[in-house]
Design a protein around this motif. Sequence first.
Motif, PDB file in Angstrom:
ATOM      1  N   ASP A 171       0.719   4.492  -7.263  1.00  0.00           N
ATOM      2  CA  ASP A 171      -0.334   3.797  -8.022  1.00  0.00           C
ATOM      3  C   ASP A 171      -1.206   2.943  -7.117  1.00  0.00           C
ATOM      4  OD1 ASP A 171       0.753   4.928 -10.208  1.00  0.00           O
ATOM      5  OD2 ASP A 171       1.811   3.127 -10.889  1.00  0.00           O
ATOM      6  N   HIS A 172      -1.219   3.244  -5.814  1.00  0.00           N
ATOM      7  CA  HIS A 172      -2.091   2.484  -4.912  1.00  0.00           C
ATOM      8  C   HIS A 172      -3.140   3.400  -4.280  1.00  0.00           C
ATOM      9  CE1 HIS A 172       0.576  -0.854  -5.475  1.00  0.00           C
ATOM     10  NE2 HIS A 172      -0.111  -1.602  -4.660  1.00  0.00           N
TER      11      HIS A 172
ATOM     12  N   LEU B 159     -10.052   2.478  -0.804  1.00  0.00           N
ATOM     13  CA  LEU B 159     -10.975   1.379  -0.502  1.00  0.00           C
ATOM     14  C   LEU B 159     -10.725   0.837   0.897  1.00  0.00           C
ATOM     15  CD1 LEU B 159     -10.835  -0.599  -3.863  1.00  0.00           C
ATOM     16  CD2 LEU B 159     -12.875   0.377  -2.841  1.00  0.00           C
ATOM     17  N   PHE B 160      -9.460   0.566   1.183  1.00  0.00           N
ATOM     18  CA  PHE B 160      -9.181  -0.105   2.445  1.00  0.00           C
ATOM     19  C   PHE B 160      -9.418   0.821   3.630  1.00  0.00           C
ATOM     20  CE2 PHE B 160      -7.075  -2.903   5.416  1.00  0.00           C
ATOM     21  CZ  PHE B 160      -7.479  -4.122   4.926  1.00  0.00           C
TER      22      PHE B 160
ATOM     23  N   TRP C 128      -6.317   4.087  -5.196  1.00  0.00           N
ATOM     24  CA  TRP C 128      -7.628   3.458  -5.051  1.00  0.00           C
ATOM     25  C   TRP C 128      -7.630   2.384  -3.981  1.00  0.00           C
ATOM     26  CZ3 TRP C 128     -12.186   5.225  -6.274  1.00  0.00           C
ATOM     27  CH2 TRP C 128     -12.288   6.184  -7.287  1.00  0.00           C
ATOM     28  N   PRO C 129      -6.659   1.455  -3.978  1.00  0.00           N
ATOM     29  CA  PRO C 129      -6.632   0.493  -2.873  1.00  0.00           C
ATOM     30  C   PRO C 129      -6.576   1.166  -1.509  1.00  0.00           C
ATOM     31  CG  PRO C 129      -5.213  -0.250  -4.604  1.00  0.00           C
ATOM     32  CD  PRO C 129      -5.682   1.106  -5.019  1.00  0.00           C
TER      33      PRO C 129
ATOM     34  N   LEU D 186       0.826  -1.220   0.000  1.00  0.00           N
ATOM     35  CA  LEU D 186       0.000   0.000   0.000  1.00  0.00           C
ATOM     36  C   LEU D 186       0.853   1.261   0.000  1.00  0.00           C
ATOM     37  CD1 LEU D 186      -3.161  -0.345   2.274  1.00  0.00           C
ATOM     38  CD2 LEU D 186      -2.992  -0.140  -0.181  1.00  0.00           C
TER      39      LEU D 186
END
Lengths: 206, 114
Positions: free
Chosen positions: B83-84, B90-91, B86-87, B79
Amino acid sequence: MADHVDVSQGLPAEPHRATLEGKNKFLAMWCFLTGETIMFATFFGTFLGLRHQTAGGPALADLVALPLVFFMTMLLLTSSLTSVLGILAMKKNNFKAMRNYFVITVLLGFGFIGCEIYEFYHYYHAGLGYTTSAFASSFYTLVGLHGFHVLFGLGWIITLLSRYWNAGVTLTNAHKFYAASLYWHFIDVIWVFIFTVVYLLAAGGA
Amino acid sequence: MAEELSKPFDKSAMTLQERAEHSKETRIQIISFAFMIGLTVLSFLAVGTEVLATGFVVPFILLLGVIQFFLQLFYFMHLKDKDHGWPNMLFSSGLVLSAPVVISLILLLGIVKW
């Protein structure tokens, strides 16, 4: 084609996100893990609410063997590292190393499951049945659900390994292995809370 | 393109710089693994040796658990990488939803006992 990835130089450095399918799967996997987090939160909350309701049956503090839990934690933590190393090998197009690391991951996972079955068997024969108390039900449901996730993850990785045993790293399977490794890390993340909140809290007398 | 997707490669397209970053990443992962082992041993020792007061041990092991949770997410699950976005979004929304779930279940089942 929606994806214009240059494959003439060899395997792209980020093979799991080189295609549109890989990118989508990456995002969907995180979306799924978010949902799983909330599901596990409900089971953790239920367990924490009911952990003192032993109804005259044994409490976890009477049963728990910390060395076994510690051993299980080490197995799962190490298997998490081997799947990280597997993905790192995959990025370097080193398929054999990736395969070996994932095989080790699977073996460690089976070691973990074996310990958990032994543990539950032991607790059951010490008088902690599933319906003994509210504590027993919430404990078996929470830890058993995690155990089921481990089993599912093992099935997942074994399926990938047997299907792609000689395939090499390709743009079709790179994101599949990556998704499986994310799932495997997530199992380890949940276990961090289980050994802290379930076992150590009980053994610590809180 | 379709048949190329399932074709293995005979070499990696990594540039020299990417290779250097890759070996740095490997080092970072192994160091964070050592940290996680250390945190786990520490929390088991804190409980197992029974020398510390319960009032101190409980917040201590919970803190160690939270640190290890973020180590796992940011290092093993990447994480921290770019480029993370969106993750991460979301998380963290999952965590924001999880907090009231856990707290309200503890209160409803454990303390108020509805």
